[in-house]
Design an enzyme around this catalytic site. Sequence first.
Site, PDB file in Angstrom:
ATOM      1  N   ASP A   1      -3.449   3.216   4.699  1.00  0.00           N
ATOM      2  CA  ASP A   1      -2.307   2.837   4.716  1.00  0.00           C
ATOM      3  C   ASP A   1      -1.027   3.753   4.987  1.00  0.00           C
ATOM      4  OD1 ASP A   1      -0.289   0.734   4.469  1.00  0.00           O
ATOM      5  OD2 ASP A   1      -0.962   0.146   2.313  1.00  0.00           O
TER       6      ASP A   1
ATOM      7  N   ASP B   1       1.286  -7.801   5.861  1.00  0.00           N
ATOM      8  CA  ASP B   1       1.503  -8.307   4.340  1.00  0.00           C
ATOM      9  C   ASP B   1       1.891  -9.795   4.152  1.00  0.00           C
ATOM     10  OD1 ASP B   1       0.613  -5.864   3.409  1.00  0.00           O
ATOM     11  OD2 ASP B   1       2.692  -5.275   2.859  1.00  0.00           O
TER      12      ASP B   1
HETATM   13  C1  GLA Z   1       0.841  -1.948   1.585  1.00  0.00           C
HETATM   14  C2  GLA Z   1      -0.194  -2.739   2.371  1.00  0.00           C
HETATM   15  C3  GLA Z   1      -0.763  -3.774   1.249  1.00  0.00           C
HETATM   16  C4  GLA Z   1      -1.296  -3.216  -0.037  1.00  0.00           C
HETATM   17  C5  GLA Z   1      -0.028  -2.277  -0.440  1.00  0.00           C
HETATM   18  C6  GLA Z   1      -0.517  -1.359  -1.726  1.00  0.00           C
HETATM   19  O1  GLA Z   1       1.927  -2.818   1.211  1.00  0.00           O
HETATM   20  O2  GLA Z   1       0.134  -3.605   3.326  1.00  0.00           O
HETATM   21  O3  GLA Z   1      -1.972  -4.354   1.904  1.00  0.00           O
HETATM   22  O4  GLA Z   1      -2.243  -2.285   0.427  1.00  0.00           O
HETATM   23  O5  GLA Z   1       0.625  -1.705   0.343  1.00  0.00           O
HETATM   24  O6  GLA Z   1       0.391  -0.513  -2.143  1.00  0.00           O
END
Ligand code: GLA
Length: 725
Positions: A473, A543
């Site tokens: 990420d 997301d």
């Molecule tokens: C980001 C990712 C999510 C999740 C969060 C965790 O927003 O896109 O899928 O992994 O971080 O903090």
Amino acid sequence: MITFDHGKKTFHLQCGDFSYLFGVAATGDLQQLHWGAALSDKDLQKVLAAWEKVPVEDDHHISLEKHRREYPDFGHNDLRAPAFHLQHADGSRVSEFKFISHEIVPGKPAFGPGPSAEGRKEEDVETLKVTLRDALKGLVLELYYTLHPKEGVLVRRAGLRNEGKDPMDILKLSSASLDLPTGEHGLVSFTGRWAMERQMRTRPLYQGTVRLESRRGISSHETNPFAVVTLGSVTEEKGEAFGLALATSGNWLMEFQGHSDGSVRVNAGLNDFDFQWCLAPGETFLSPECVMVHSSSGFSDMSLRYHRFIRSNVLKGAWKTKERPILINNWEATYFKFKHEDILRIAKTAASLGVELMVLDDGWFGKRDDDTTSLGDWTVDSAKLPKGLGGLADEVRALRLKFGLWIEPEMVSPKSQLYERHPDWCLHVPGRTRKGARSQLVLDMGRPEVRDHLFEVLSAALEEAMVDYVKWDMNRSLSEVGNEALPPGQQREIYHRYLMGVYELMDRLNKRFPEVLFEGCSGGGARFDLGVLNYHPQIWTSDNTDGLDRLFIQYATSFCYPPLVMGAHISTVPNHQTKRVIPLKWRALVAMSGNFGLELDVSKMPEKELKELAGHIALYKDIRPLVQFGDFYRLESPYASERTSWMFVNEKRTEALLFVFQVKPFKKGTKVPTIHLRGLDPSKKYRIEGAELAGKKLMKEGWLPKDFKTVKKPYTCGLYRLRTL
Ligand code: GLA
């Protein structure tokens, strides 16, 4: 096929249905002659005859602005946006590159660090290298053109080498430049924001400049480094489309400059904003690659070429051609609040449903009970996981699930042991506030000691759990971009050094863990690009997991990127991002249109829903090869129609899948239109919904599933399988 006509001094890059042509003028300048449909001999003669009439003598009367230029320089009398911009040691910015030589080689040269698509000579890939020289300053410009005849793709990039005796600065370097002749041009871009990435937007191009770009250090939620220039009206099946995709994940720029004569100049490459690269004598600097596709038959053909090219040349490693496992991720199920037993409980139910991989998301390390702390401390939080990562992974594997882990290597929380030990490792400018975003700072990935440290600690964590999968990420943009270790004149190099450092660490971890499946992520889809895909063969699309919004996101994303690489998960209702309540079947069919997974607490679902979910999972396993490796066709657009539909077709055209989603009812009184299927074999008969229908008829006259003749219920959707008889 790439040829050079020694008499006329023209390069002709021919590839089935397109031709790319440029020539060397008597002055040594390169002039662009054609990028478009394949040129017949007659057309070629016409283009060449017109070119011969273009005055090129190097005298006071000739305006270079009247020329179509291959890689335009700065400082002479072409005052349109240059492809590159240099500053020499004496402060002058005018350069004068003249053609020196060319080379045509089978395959593709190895380009050193950073993303580079594969180019196999067995597939008749060829690369043309054109060398130009600025004699006064001893600079060498190399333009590369790799032609992929199988997929119908042209990859361009540019490199600059300093063979002079003084250092100089690169202020701008494009990968490719185009001078599109006068015409009715439009621009399709893919813009948005967090949780609504890559929304398709179309605008006309006329005089003035459109800059699509990122200045954020990541390719960004706001604009994807992929765009399409259209000529006249373009539909899925008709019209001329010119696709440009940059293989970079940092600050990029595509500028589209409409000129007073109706022509359009396009430059695509590194962003010149806050950029400067000092090139010492003996050094070389390379632009990223720009993957270009021309289609004379609409968006669909363009996308198919990108999809095939990405699958066969951009993706690498053990997972390139393997079916991807169905995963369950605990993020939306637990967020930071979980213990060993919670993950195991979810894993148990998931295993009974047929899920194949359990992914432990954010919150497993340091003291990370919320997003204000612990990034950088990549050791397990034993309060949450007393048996350690290894203990949890073993128990997950005992359920016959693979085990995956979330990491965010590029970050440090101000509240962390790493920050206490190395407060200078983050990007910062002495004396200035370090602005957080999501309470975190960005590590300077350009520094080798930072990368070495991350390689050690991350390798240890991945080894302890013997992970099968990693979600990498990156949850914020770069700010306070400074580094005291670099001299003042090199501070504008940091963005690029950062990016190359990220790629280097990705590469090292790939090599250290060659069997591990890596998934890219950046606050959802803020780093969804060909650069990342060189290292991570799939990416979390957004997301936003809402079944309706995802139709728009996935539809638009497919203009460049194949469904195989788009992470798509079923999440709970009401949806956490939109609060919408959408039936499970719809959510499942949307997720099944990509790289399918789950992101909810299955252990809390009612028995009836679990049964339904198990059915969807079994179905996906059955259709997975077709979805992940078949040809994808957009039929009806959520942006333009009440109904969305798309198809997947296998290579032999013996099997296909049709997905249909009624987004809203058709207006009262309108006759419900049929769906025109595509990609089928017109000469074959297909079985669909019990009927036997000719491919030709399904495509020409269209077809309607029974449920869609009169849609009564909201969120009506269906998946229909087609097989030849
Ligand atoms: C980001 C990712 C999510 C999740 C969060 C965790 O927003 O896109 O899928 O992994 O971080 O903090």
